[in-house]
Design an enzyme around this catalytic site. Structure first.
Site, PDB file in Angstrom:
ATOM      1  N   GLU A  24      -6.273  -4.802  -6.430  1.00 14.06           N
ATOM      2  CA  GLU A  24      -7.586  -4.356  -6.333  1.00 14.06           C
ATOM      3  C   GLU A  24      -7.761  -2.596  -7.301  1.00 14.06           C
ATOM      4  OE1 GLU A  24      -8.777  -3.582  -2.193  1.00 14.06           O
ATOM      5  OE2 GLU A  24      -8.081  -5.844  -1.785  1.00 14.06           O
ATOM      6  N   GLU A  82      -7.193 -12.392  -1.664  1.00 19.99           N
ATOM      7  CA  GLU A  82      -7.654 -11.650  -0.245  1.00 19.99           C
ATOM      8  C   GLU A  82      -9.112 -12.046  -0.148  1.00 19.99           C
ATOM      9  OE1 GLU A  82      -7.363  -7.499   0.782  1.00 19.99           O
ATOM     10  OE2 GLU A  82      -5.310  -7.539  -0.321  1.00 19.99           O
ATOM     11  N   HIS A 113       0.890  -1.444   0.126  1.00 18.42           N
ATOM     12  CA  HIS A 113      -0.044  -0.024   0.122  1.00 18.42           C
ATOM     13  C   HIS A 113       0.974   1.242   0.137  1.00 18.42           C
ATOM     14  CE1 HIS A 113      -2.793  -3.151   1.329  1.00 18.42           C
ATOM     15  NE2 HIS A 113      -3.867  -2.279   0.891  1.00 18.42           N
ATOM     16  N   TRP A 150      -7.575 -12.221   5.560  1.00 18.06           N
ATOM     17  CA  TRP A 150      -6.926 -10.857   5.641  1.00 18.06           C
ATOM     18  C   TRP A 150      -6.542 -10.998   7.210  1.00 18.06           C
ATOM     19  CZ3 TRP A 150      -4.029  -8.800   2.899  1.00 18.06           C
ATOM     20  CH2 TRP A 150      -3.459  -7.271   3.323  1.00 18.06           C
TER      21      TRP A 150
HETATM   22  C1  BMA Z   1      -6.651  -2.662   4.761  1.00 23.84           C
HETATM   23  C2  BMA Z   1      -6.887  -2.541   6.254  1.00 23.84           C
HETATM   24  C3  BMA Z   1      -5.926  -1.516   6.935  1.00 23.84           C
HETATM   25  C4  BMA Z   1      -4.797  -1.909   6.540  1.00 23.84           C
HETATM   26  C5  BMA Z   1      -4.456  -2.235   5.344  1.00 23.84           C
HETATM   27  C6  BMA Z   1      -2.989  -2.444   4.870  1.00 23.84           C
HETATM   28  O1  BMA Z   1      -7.493  -3.942   4.360  1.00 23.84           O
HETATM   29  O2  BMA Z   1      -6.674  -3.817   6.971  1.00 23.84           O
HETATM   30  O3  BMA Z   1      -6.193  -1.449   8.105  1.00 23.84           O
HETATM   31  O4  BMA Z   1      -3.658  -0.633   7.025  1.00 23.84           O
HETATM   32  O5  BMA Z   1      -5.386  -3.049   4.739  1.00 23.84           O
HETATM   33  O6  BMA Z   1      -2.534  -3.818   5.659  1.00 23.84           O
END
Ligand code: BMA
Length: 396
Positions: A196, A305, A135, A340
């Site tokens: 995504e 995921e 991310h 997740w």
């Molecule tokens: C998302 C959530 C967030 C997290 C992000 C990266 O789905 O779980 O809280 O910061 O993923 O792990």
């Protein structure tokens, strides 16, 4: 907070102009496509071959951040909620590198990168599979992944932020090549960048760029890591999300092409208001679509995921997830399913966990899920790396 697309819609394969569908005579089942990286390490190629061999024969259970924390603990050596609920660590370990690109010591969820390296190497030594998401911050605004300031065009060749973004990619190259086994060999990693992308909540996806620029970004990333930085321990995973608005998602719209992808995945989560039967049908439809695309293109398939946040249905694993995974020859192509992460309101604004922990009402159902011969946890994995992996089998 990541906007989570709730699954329910069917992933419909479209003969998207961007990725020419295989010709009819090959559409049934292309032969195994070559690896993205012809110079992949021995262990990485062994994993690639093992995942293809596993296809249709079993599905590995994965969990995000499994060794780093659980619902009631953090950074306690040897622990995982999965093992305490079902008797073995997961077979697949998901890790997240967000904030690596800006030089932080820990990722955006507080997982220390130095510790993460150790957990990755330990899992590899036990024979487990490592997959990494990223991310990244927005490279134009400096905001988070969820900052929808347009950014993709600026980081492509010729863009104002291109050189700076290559330095961000270098942080990944340095991390990936720092993962070493006992013999100094590189730990194979399934890298799942820019996931995504069919949604518009990350700066790299949906309405915030164009499918063509997305594919250019993907190819630029592979070329930089593989060809300029000499990173050869990666398999590349493409992971659209199932759409949450009941529209049919065109799975291949952003597909960069067969020469750029090893794994076809999908991120798809439970729509809580659906009945178990509807949840199962929606999940099976997504798995079927990915399985069909993977078969047609000769790729490895995975459910990259998924989960049912806080597991309010104590039978979700055997009543919904397992029947969807085992439904037919296409859904059975998924080689892993990644639940997740198990975060709680102690670290965020709500309980946000997807795997059972010891004592959770779904723990006994999770054990029945694990006992299914089609489902593989870490202590029942075949050798995926072409070596007799040292086993630390846990009692069943
Ligand atoms: C998302 C959530 C967030 C997290 C992000 C990266 O789905 O779980 O809280 O910061 O993923 O792990």
């Amino acid at each position: 907070m990541r906007v989570r697309a709730l699954a329910g819609a069917t992933l419909l394969l479209a003969a998207a102009a961007c990725a020419p569908a295989p010709s009819p005579e090959t559409a049934s089942a292309a032969a195994r496509a070559p690896m993205v990286d012809a110079r992949a390490t021995t262990e990485t190629r062994a994993l690639f071959d093992a995942l293809h061999a596993l296809t249709g024969r079993g599905v590995m259970l994965g969990h995000q951040d499994a060794l780093a924390y659980g619902v009631r603990w953090a950074v306690e050596p040897g622990r995982s909620d999965v093992r305490e609920a079902a008797g073995s660590h997961p077979a697949v370990y998901g890790w997240e590198l967000g904030h690596l690109e800006i030089g932080r010591p820990a990722n955006l969820d507080g997982v220390d990168f130095a510790r993460m390296r150790g957990w990755i190497v330990d899992a590899y030594r036990r024979g487990g599979v490592v997959t990494i998401s990223w991310h990244l911050n927005n490279p134009v605004s400096g905001g988070s992944s969820w900052d929808t300031t347009r950014a993709v065009a600026a980081i492509l060749p010729g863009g104002a932020r291109h050189d700076a973004y290559l330095r961000w990619l270098d942080t990944f190259a340095d991390f990936a090549t720092s993962l070493r086994g006992a013999r100094g060999e590189l730990v194979p990693v399934v890298f799942r960048p820019y996931h995504e992308m069919s949604g518009s909540w990350f700066w790299w996806g949906g309405r915030l760029t164009t499918p063509e620029d997305y594919k250019r970004l993907w190819r630029m990333t592979v070329e930089h890591l593989r060809d300029r930085r000499g990173v050869h321990n990666l398999l590349y995973a493409y992971a659209p999300n199932s759409s949450g608005d009941q529209t049919a998602l065109r799975y291949l719209d952003h597909y960069p092409g067969d020469e750029w992808v090893d794994v076809m995945g999908v991120d798809t989560y439970v729509r809580p208001q659906q009945s178990p039967a509807q949840q199962q049908a929606a999940l099976a439809a997504d798995l079927r679509a990915v399985g069909a695309a993977a078969r047609a293109h000769g790729k490895i398939a995975a459910l990259t995921e998924t989960g049912f946040e806080t597991l309010p249905d104590s039978l979700w694993f055997t009543r919904t997830l397992l029947p969807a995974l085992r439904a037919d020859s296409l859904t059975r192509r998924a080689t892993w399913v990644l639940l997740w992460r198990n975060a709680t309101r102690a670290t965020r604004d709500n309980d946000h966990f997807y795997a059972p922990y010891a004592g959770h009402p779904s723990a006994s159902d999770f054990k029945h899920f694990r006992d299914d011969p089609f489902v593989l946890f870490e202590d029942e994995l075949p050798d995926l790396y072409g070596r007799a992996a040292p086993r630390t089998a846990t009692p069943r």
